[in-house]
Design an enzyme around this catalytic site. Structure first.
Site, PDB file in Angstrom:
ATOM      1  N   SER A  10       0.855  -1.515   0.205  1.00  0.00           N
ATOM      2  CA  SER A  10      -0.060  -0.375   0.145  1.00  0.00           C
ATOM      3  C   SER A  10       1.070   1.011   0.041  1.00  0.00           C
ATOM      4  CB  SER A  10      -0.770  -0.236   0.818  1.00  0.00           C
ATOM      5  OG  SER A  10      -1.390   1.396   1.737  1.00  0.00           O
ATOM      6  N   HIS A  35      -1.214  -1.389  -4.513  1.00  0.00           N
ATOM      7  CA  HIS A  35      -2.420  -1.524  -3.588  1.00  0.00           C
ATOM      8  C   HIS A  35      -2.916   0.350  -3.566  1.00  0.00           C
ATOM      9  CE1 HIS A  35      -6.105  -2.103  -1.328  1.00  0.00           C
ATOM     10  NE2 HIS A  35      -5.749  -1.127  -0.311  1.00  0.00           N
ATOM     11  N   ASP A  37      -4.851   3.224  -1.812  1.00  0.00           N
ATOM     12  CA  ASP A  37      -6.150   3.769  -0.921  1.00  0.00           C
ATOM     13  C   ASP A  37      -6.932   5.017  -1.000  1.00  0.00           C
ATOM     14  OD1 ASP A  37      -5.965   1.359   0.840  1.00  0.00           O
ATOM     15  OD2 ASP A  37      -4.200   1.899   1.368  1.00  0.00           O
ATOM     16  N   MET A  39      -9.361   7.613  -0.972  1.00  0.00           N
ATOM     17  CA  MET A  39     -10.027   8.160   0.722  1.00  0.00           C
ATOM     18  C   MET A  39     -10.745   9.470  -0.174  1.00  0.00           C
ATOM     19  SD  MET A  39      -7.718   6.956   3.135  1.00  0.00           S
ATOM     20  CE  MET A  39      -6.792   5.439   3.724  1.00  0.00           C
ATOM     21  N   HIS A  68      -8.034   0.438  -3.890  1.00  0.00           N
ATOM     22  CA  HIS A  68      -9.491   0.398  -2.752  1.00  0.00           C
ATOM     23  C   HIS A  68     -10.117   1.474  -1.973  1.00  0.00           C
ATOM     24  CE1 HIS A  68      -9.365  -0.731   1.819  1.00  0.00           C
ATOM     25  NE2 HIS A  68     -10.851  -0.693   1.177  1.00  0.00           N
ATOM     26  N   MET A  70     -12.274   4.327  -0.537  1.00  0.00           N
ATOM     27  CA  MET A  70     -13.275   4.418   0.820  1.00  0.00           C
ATOM     28  C   MET A  70     -13.597   5.690   0.528  1.00  0.00           C
ATOM     29  SD  MET A  70      -9.636   2.927   3.274  1.00  0.00           S
ATOM     30  CE  MET A  70      -8.322   2.629   1.259  1.00  0.00           C
ATOM     31  N   MET A 141     -11.859  -5.997   6.271  1.00  0.00           N
ATOM     32  CA  MET A 141     -10.899  -5.356   6.932  1.00  0.00           C
ATOM     33  C   MET A 141     -10.349  -5.336   8.259  1.00  0.00           C
ATOM     34  SD  MET A 141     -10.397  -2.172   4.414  1.00  0.00           S
ATOM     35  CE  MET A 141      -9.249  -1.513   5.588  1.00  0.00           C
ATOM     36  N   GLY A 146      -9.323   4.357   6.711  1.00  0.00           N
ATOM     37  CA  GLY A 146      -8.687   5.590   6.909  1.00  0.00           C
ATOM     38  C   GLY A 146      -7.251   5.750   7.008  1.00  0.00           C
ATOM     39  N   PHE A 147      -6.608   4.732   7.561  1.00  0.00           N
ATOM     40  CA  PHE A 147      -4.945   5.066   8.354  1.00  0.00           C
ATOM     41  C   PHE A 147      -4.080   3.781   7.638  1.00  0.00           C
ATOM     42  CE2 PHE A 147      -7.693   8.251   9.866  1.00  0.00           C
ATOM     43  CZ  PHE A 147      -7.030   9.264   9.835  1.00  0.00           C
ATOM     44  N   GLY A 149      -0.320   1.796   9.229  1.00  0.00           N
ATOM     45  CA  GLY A 149       0.216   1.151  10.894  1.00  0.00           C
ATOM     46  C   GLY A 149      -0.913   1.211  12.232  1.00  0.00           C
ATOM     47  N   ASP A 179      -6.955  -6.409   4.656  1.00  0.00           N
ATOM     48  CA  ASP A 179      -5.644  -6.014   4.350  1.00  0.00           C
ATOM     49  C   ASP A 179      -5.919  -4.857   5.567  1.00  0.00           C
ATOM     50  OD1 ASP A 179      -4.878  -2.737   3.501  1.00  0.00           O
ATOM     51  OD2 ASP A 179      -6.579  -2.733   2.801  1.00  0.00           O
ATOM     52  N   GLY A 180      -4.695  -4.419   6.574  1.00  0.00           N
ATOM     53  CA  GLY A 180      -4.447  -3.614   8.058  1.00  0.00           C
ATOM     54  C   GLY A 180      -3.880  -4.371   8.992  1.00  0.00           C
ATOM     55  N   GLY A 181      -2.387  -4.199   8.864  1.00  0.00           N
ATOM     56  CA  GLY A 181      -1.708  -4.574   9.649  1.00  0.00           C
ATOM     57  C   GLY A 181      -1.209  -6.256   9.718  1.00  0.00           C
ATOM     58  N   GLY A 201       1.191  -2.351   3.956  1.00  0.00           N
ATOM     59  CA  GLY A 201       1.438  -1.118   3.691  1.00  0.00           C
ATOM     60  C   GLY A 201       2.686  -0.887   5.069  1.00  0.00           C
TER      61      GLY A 201
HETATM   62  C1  DX5 Z   1      -6.419   1.619   5.729  1.00  0.00           C
HETATM   63  C2  DX5 Z   1      -5.298   0.996   4.245  1.00  0.00           C
HETATM   64  C3  DX5 Z   1      -4.848   0.234   4.359  1.00  0.00           C
HETATM   65  C4  DX5 Z   1      -3.633   0.797   4.967  1.00  0.00           C
HETATM   66  C5  DX5 Z   1      -3.007  -1.115   4.870  1.00  0.00           C
HETATM   67  O1  DX5 Z   1      -7.266   2.372   5.440  1.00  0.00           O
HETATM   68  O2  DX5 Z   1      -7.048   0.150   3.354  1.00  0.00           O
HETATM   69  O3  DX5 Z   1      -4.080  -0.404   2.869  1.00  0.00           O
HETATM   70  O4  DX5 Z   1      -2.971   1.510   4.081  1.00  0.00           O
HETATM   71  O5  DX5 Z   1      -1.995   0.228   6.010  1.00  0.00           O
HETATM   72  P1  DX5 Z   1      -0.834  -1.255   6.947  1.00  0.00           P
HETATM   73  O6  DX5 Z   1      -0.624  -3.081   6.438  1.00  0.00           O
HETATM   74  O7  DX5 Z   1       0.153  -0.546   7.326  1.00  0.00           O
HETATM   75  O8  DX5 Z   1      -1.710  -1.795   8.003  1.00  0.00           O
HETATM   76 ZN    ZN Z   2      -6.495  -0.809   1.292  1.00  0.00          ZN
END
Ligand code: DX5
Ligand code: ZN
Length: 239
Positions: A10, A35, A37, A39, A68, A70, A141, A146-147, A149, A179-181, A201
């Site tokens: 990402s 990827h 994102d 938003m 993706h 959002m 998810m 949204g973010f 990390g 996706d996410g962490g 990410g």
């Molecule tokens: C969050 C995003 C993710 C994010 C993943 O809204 O959809 O794609 O960038 O980042 P990490 O892998 O750091 O959680």
């Molecule tokens: Zn994403």
């Protein structure tokens, strides 16, 4: 299901002042997708990239552009993101009615591309029951969108199992994206539960060596997939 797990870094975690260099680095490191994102500051409390960036990325890479969305109005924007060069276009189930989501998927398929449907961690998997057959990929998810990390939410494991059951009931087999962490450790968990595509990410772009980071995630993921397949074999044998 892909033969091997696919890694989709990402760019939200990339060095945005050196984006072309970052893309070339993940290409060399074994990523198969980028990827993106998107938003809008309404659907999620953050504002990131849009059409001009997707268009520019299309010019500099042959990696699959995994976009993706959002945003609150994915149906309205679908064609423009497809024209800009998205290969996989994912909308959130919370961003429309089931009919609107099916229309979204139809637009994506009319352009010859793959459609994904994403769910927030708090959305029940049955929310996609009426639309799953229209989608090539499902993304439950593992963080609040949204973010980057954020910490991986383990509740996604149960959501993945439910999504697999819903897909089986509909006789379809969409890809599963995580996706996410996601990184070493969590990759194994989500792949045991059926994930095929891993968005990374921080686990990729915050690493010293992208090749080593992506390879380590792939090894962890394949360990998970092997365990998942073994579990299915054993279940078939005993149940
Ligand atoms: C969050 C995003 C993710 C994010 C993943 O809204 O959809 O794609 O960038 O980042 P990490 O892998 O750091 O959680
Ligand atoms: Zn994403």
């Amino acid at each position: 299901m892909f033969q091997k797990v696919q890694i989709s870094p990402s760019i939200l975690s990339a060095d945005l002042c050196n984006l072309e260099k970052e893309i070339k680095a993940i290409e060399a490191a074994g990523a198969s997708m980028v990827h993106v994102d998107v938003m809008d500051g309404h659907f999620v409390p953050n504002l990131t990239f849009g059409l001009p960036l997707v268009k520019r990325l299309r010019e500099i890479t042959d990696l699959t552009l995994d976009v993706h969305l959002m945003i609150s109005n994915p149906v309205e924007f679908a064609e423009r993101y497809l024209d800009a060069g998205a290969d996989i276009l994912t909308a959130h189930i919370e961003a429309g009615t089931p009919d609107e989501l099916v229309t979204f998927a139809r637009k994506v398929h009319a352009a010859g591309k793959k459609a994904g449907v994403a769910l927030r961690p708090s959305t029940k998997p049955e929310a996609i029951d009426d639309v799953i057959e229209s989608f090539d990929m499902v993304l439950p998810m593992s963080v609040e969108p949204g973010f980057s990390g954020q910490k991986f939410q383990p509740s996604v494991i149960d959501a993945m199992a439910e999504i697999c059951a819903i897909a089986a009931a509909h006789n379809c087999k969409p890809l599963m994206q995580a996706d996410g962490g996601v990184g070493v450790g969590t990759a194994q968990k989500v792949c045991t539960s059926g994930a095929d595509v891993l968005v990374c990410g921080n686990a990729c772009f915050c690493a010293e060596d992208y090749s080593k980071a992506i390879s380590a995630i792939k090894v962890d993921a394949e360990l998970g997939r092997t365990a998942g397949l073994k579990k299915q074999e054993l279940l078939a044998q005993y149940l």
